[in-house]
Scaffold this motif. Sequence first.
Motif, PDB file in Angstrom:
ATOM      1  N   SER A   1       0.878  -1.170   0.000  1.00  0.00           N
ATOM      2  CA  SER A   1       0.000   0.000   0.000  1.00  0.00           C
ATOM      3  C   SER A   1       0.915   1.220   0.000  1.00  0.00           C
ATOM      4  CB  SER A   1      -0.912  -0.016   1.232  1.00  0.00           C
ATOM      5  OG  SER A   1      -0.153  -0.049   2.416  1.00  0.00           O
ATOM      6  N   TRP A   2       0.490   2.250  -0.694  1.00  0.00           N
ATOM      7  CA  TRP A   2       1.357   3.403  -0.917  1.00  0.00           C
ATOM      8  C   TRP A   2       0.811   4.644  -0.244  1.00  0.00           C
ATOM      9  CZ3 TRP A   2       5.971   2.366  -2.940  1.00  0.00           C
ATOM     10  CH2 TRP A   2       6.124   1.097  -3.503  1.00  0.00           C
ATOM     11  N   PRO A   3       1.711   5.491   0.311  1.00  0.00           N
ATOM     12  CA  PRO A   3       3.167   5.417   0.292  1.00  0.00           C
ATOM     13  C   PRO A   3       3.688   4.224   1.105  1.00  0.00           C
ATOM     14  CG  PRO A   3       2.447   7.320   1.570  1.00  0.00           C
ATOM     15  CD  PRO A   3       1.218   6.668   1.007  1.00  0.00           C
ATOM     16  N   SER A   4       4.891   3.784   0.748  1.00  0.00           N
ATOM     17  CA  SER A   4       5.467   2.602   1.367  1.00  0.00           C
ATOM     18  C   SER A   4       6.984   2.727   1.421  1.00  0.00           C
ATOM     19  CB  SER A   4       5.079   1.365   0.540  1.00  0.00           C
ATOM     20  OG  SER A   4       5.550   0.193   1.154  1.00  0.00           O
ATOM     21  N   GLU A   5       7.585   2.049   2.421  1.00  0.00           N
ATOM     22  CA  GLU A   5       9.043   2.019   2.481  1.00  0.00           C
ATOM     23  C   GLU A   5       9.548   1.040   1.428  1.00  0.00           C
ATOM     24  OE1 GLU A   5      12.581   0.890   5.531  1.00  0.00           O
ATOM     25  OE2 GLU A   5      11.054   2.293   6.223  1.00  0.00           O
ATOM     26  N   TYR A   6      10.609   1.428   0.746  1.00  0.00           N
ATOM     27  CA  TYR A   6      11.183   0.604  -0.316  1.00  0.00           C
ATOM     28  C   TYR A   6      12.683   0.504  -0.105  1.00  0.00           C
ATOM     29  CZ  TYR A   6      11.938  -1.389  -4.916  1.00  0.00           C
ATOM     30  OH  TYR A   6      12.282  -2.241  -5.937  1.00  0.00           O
ATOM     31  N   LEU A   7      13.232  -0.659  -0.409  1.00  0.00           N
ATOM     32  CA  LEU A   7      14.672  -0.883  -0.294  1.00  0.00           C
ATOM     33  C   LEU A   7      15.273  -1.002  -1.685  1.00  0.00           C
ATOM     34  CD1 LEU A   7      17.326  -1.569   1.186  1.00  0.00           C
ATOM     35  CD2 LEU A   7      16.550  -3.950   1.239  1.00  0.00           C
ATOM     36  N   TYR A   8      16.122  -0.051  -2.021  1.00  0.00           N
ATOM     37  CA  TYR A   8      16.905  -0.114  -3.255  1.00  0.00           C
ATOM     38  C   TYR A   8      18.258  -0.720  -2.915  1.00  0.00           C
ATOM     39  CZ  TYR A   8      13.811   3.411  -5.390  1.00  0.00           C
ATOM     40  OH  TYR A   8      12.743   4.102  -5.901  1.00  0.00           O
TER      41      TYR A   8
ATOM     42  N   VAL B   1       9.066   4.875  -7.481  1.00  0.00           N
ATOM     43  CA  VAL B   1      10.129   3.877  -7.331  1.00  0.00           C
ATOM     44  C   VAL B   1      10.842   3.686  -8.666  1.00  0.00           C
ATOM     45  CG1 VAL B   1      10.596   1.419  -6.904  1.00  0.00           C
ATOM     46  CG2 VAL B   1       9.010   2.667  -5.416  1.00  0.00           C
ATOM     47  N   ILE B   2      10.068   3.514  -9.715  1.00  0.00           N
ATOM     48  CA  ILE B   2      10.631   3.280 -11.044  1.00  0.00           C
ATOM     49  C   ILE B   2      11.391   4.500 -11.551  1.00  0.00           C
ATOM     50  CG2 ILE B   2       9.979   2.873 -13.460  1.00  0.00           C
ATOM     51  CD1 ILE B   2       7.722   1.027 -12.245  1.00  0.00           C
ATOM     52  N   GLU B   3      10.887   5.698 -11.271  1.00  0.00           N
ATOM     53  CA  GLU B   3      11.580   6.921 -11.687  1.00  0.00           C
ATOM     54  C   GLU B   3      12.990   6.980 -11.111  1.00  0.00           C
ATOM     55  OE1 GLU B   3       9.135  10.312 -10.697  1.00  0.00           O
ATOM     56  OE2 GLU B   3       7.503   9.581 -11.968  1.00  0.00           O
ATOM     57  N   LYS B   4      13.156   6.543  -9.865  1.00  0.00           N
ATOM     58  CA  LYS B   4      14.493   6.548  -9.254  1.00  0.00           C
ATOM     59  C   LYS B   4      15.404   5.525  -9.919  1.00  0.00           C
ATOM     60  CE  LYS B   4      14.379   9.861  -6.406  1.00  0.00           C
ATOM     61  NZ  LYS B   4      15.162  11.046  -6.702  1.00  0.00           N
ATOM     62  N   TYR B   5      14.862   4.344 -10.244  1.00  0.00           N
ATOM     63  CA  TYR B   5      15.675   3.357 -10.958  1.00  0.00           C
ATOM     64  C   TYR B   5      16.161   3.934 -12.286  1.00  0.00           C
ATOM     65  CZ  TYR B   5      14.886  -0.762  -8.012  1.00  0.00           C
ATOM     66  OH  TYR B   5      14.890  -1.673  -6.982  1.00  0.00           O
ATOM     67  N   ILE B   6      15.276   4.605 -12.997  1.00  0.00           N
ATOM     68  CA  ILE B   6      15.638   5.188 -14.285  1.00  0.00           C
ATOM     69  C   ILE B   6      16.661   6.311 -14.096  1.00  0.00           C
ATOM     70  CG2 ILE B   6      14.752   6.519 -16.247  1.00  0.00           C
ATOM     71  CD1 ILE B   6      12.140   4.808 -15.930  1.00  0.00           C
ATOM     72  N   ALA B   7      16.491   7.106 -13.047  1.00  0.00           N
ATOM     73  CA  ALA B   7      17.398   8.226 -12.779  1.00  0.00           C
ATOM     74  C   ALA B   7      18.835   7.763 -12.527  1.00  0.00           C
ATOM     75  CB  ALA B   7      16.901   9.042 -11.589  1.00  0.00           C
ATOM     76  N   VAL B   8      19.007   6.638 -11.826  1.00  0.00           N
ATOM     77  CA  VAL B   8      20.365   6.179 -11.530  1.00  0.00           C
ATOM     78  C   VAL B   8      20.913   5.251 -12.610  1.00  0.00           C
ATOM     79  CG1 VAL B   8      20.096   6.457  -9.040  1.00  0.00           C
ATOM     80  CG2 VAL B   8      19.666   4.226 -10.084  1.00  0.00           C
ATOM     81  N   SER B   9      20.083   4.827 -13.540  1.00  0.00           N
ATOM     82  CA  SER B   9      20.534   3.860 -14.545  1.00  0.00           C
ATOM     83  C   SER B   9      21.606   4.411 -15.478  1.00  0.00           C
ATOM     84  CB  SER B   9      19.344   3.360 -15.371  1.00  0.00           C
ATOM     85  OG  SER B   9      18.820   4.399 -16.176  1.00  0.00           O
ATOM     86  N   ASN B  10      21.774   5.732 -15.510  1.00  0.00           N
ATOM     87  CA  ASN B  10      22.794   6.317 -16.380  1.00  0.00           C
ATOM     88  C   ASN B  10      24.166   6.389 -15.712  1.00  0.00           C
ATOM     89  OD1 ASN B  10      22.354   8.366 -14.566  1.00  0.00           O
ATOM     90  ND2 ASN B  10      21.801   9.905 -16.080  1.00  0.00           N
ATOM     91  N   ILE B  11      24.278   5.952 -14.464  1.00  0.00           N
ATOM     92  CA  ILE B  11      25.560   5.934 -13.767  1.00  0.00           C
ATOM     93  C   ILE B  11      26.372   4.767 -14.317  1.00  0.00           C
ATOM     94  CG2 ILE B  11      26.739   5.685 -11.549  1.00  0.00           C
ATOM     95  CD1 ILE B  11      24.182   6.885 -10.253  1.00  0.00           C
ATOM     96  N   GLU B  12      27.543   5.078 -14.832  1.00  0.00           N
ATOM     97  CA  GLU B  12      28.378   4.067 -15.474  1.00  0.00           C
ATOM     98  C   GLU B  12      28.764   2.968 -14.491  1.00  0.00           C
ATOM     99  OE1 GLU B  12      32.651   3.692 -17.750  1.00  0.00           O
ATOM    100  OE2 GLU B  12      31.719   5.657 -17.581  1.00  0.00           O
ATOM    101  N   GLY B  13      28.488   1.710 -14.885  1.00  0.00           N
ATOM    102  CA  GLY B  13      28.898   0.558 -14.094  1.00  0.00           C
ATOM    103  C   GLY B  13      27.906   0.153 -13.017  1.00  0.00           C
ATOM    104  N   ILE B  14      26.788   0.846 -12.879  1.00  0.00           N
ATOM    105  CA  ILE B  14      25.839   0.522 -11.814  1.00  0.00           C
ATOM    106  C   ILE B  14      25.067  -0.760 -12.140  1.00  0.00           C
ATOM    107  CG2 ILE B  14      23.891   1.867 -12.708  1.00  0.00           C
ATOM    108  CD1 ILE B  14      23.386   2.672  -9.702  1.00  0.00           C
ATOM    109  N   ILE B  15      24.817  -1.532 -11.104  1.00  0.00           N
ATOM    110  CA  ILE B  15      24.001  -2.746 -11.211  1.00  0.00           C
ATOM    111  C   ILE B  15      22.891  -2.610 -10.178  1.00  0.00           C
ATOM    112  CG2 ILE B  15      23.956  -5.252 -10.933  1.00  0.00           C
ATOM    113  CD1 ILE B  15      26.994  -5.201 -11.532  1.00  0.00           C
ATOM    114  N   SER B  16      21.657  -2.814 -10.610  1.00  0.00           N
ATOM    115  CA  SER B  16      20.495  -2.778  -9.704  1.00  0.00           C
ATOM    116  C   SER B  16      20.155  -4.182  -9.297  1.00  0.00           C
ATOM    117  CB  SER B  16      19.276  -2.160 -10.397  1.00  0.00           C
ATOM    118  OG  SER B  16      19.551  -0.848 -10.791  1.00  0.00           O
ATOM    119  N   LEU B  17      19.866  -4.369  -8.002  1.00  0.00           N
ATOM    120  CA  LEU B  17      19.496  -5.697  -7.525  1.00  0.00           C
ATOM    121  C   LEU B  17      18.041  -5.707  -7.106  1.00  0.00           C
ATOM    122  CD1 LEU B  17      22.613  -6.410  -5.328  1.00  0.00           C
ATOM    123  CD2 LEU B  17      22.190  -7.159  -7.642  1.00  0.00           C
TER     124      LEU B  17
END
Length: 94
Positions: A21-28, A78-94
Amino acid sequence: MDKKTEEFYVRLKEELSTTSSWPSEYLYKFIVPTEKEKILEVENAFNNLGAVITTHQSKTGKYTSVSIHVTMATPDAVIEKYIAVSNIEGIISL
């Protein structure tokens, strides 16, 4: 964004919408090369959100894991943040 990535985000949004249920705590969780600039780029993406950020360097010191606990308003946010950091060279999302 390629089709495979887009499909991943569509599935993630559906899953987040049905399991929380949102808002919710999320772990990146991200892994980046151990370079101060790259770690700061990840941390800066979550500035002013009240995020709790922890880092842990790998045994060899080549990589650093960055865990971010933060309250997000919606699955789209949540998805916007994943997209925002995806341009960082060498980053891997888990």
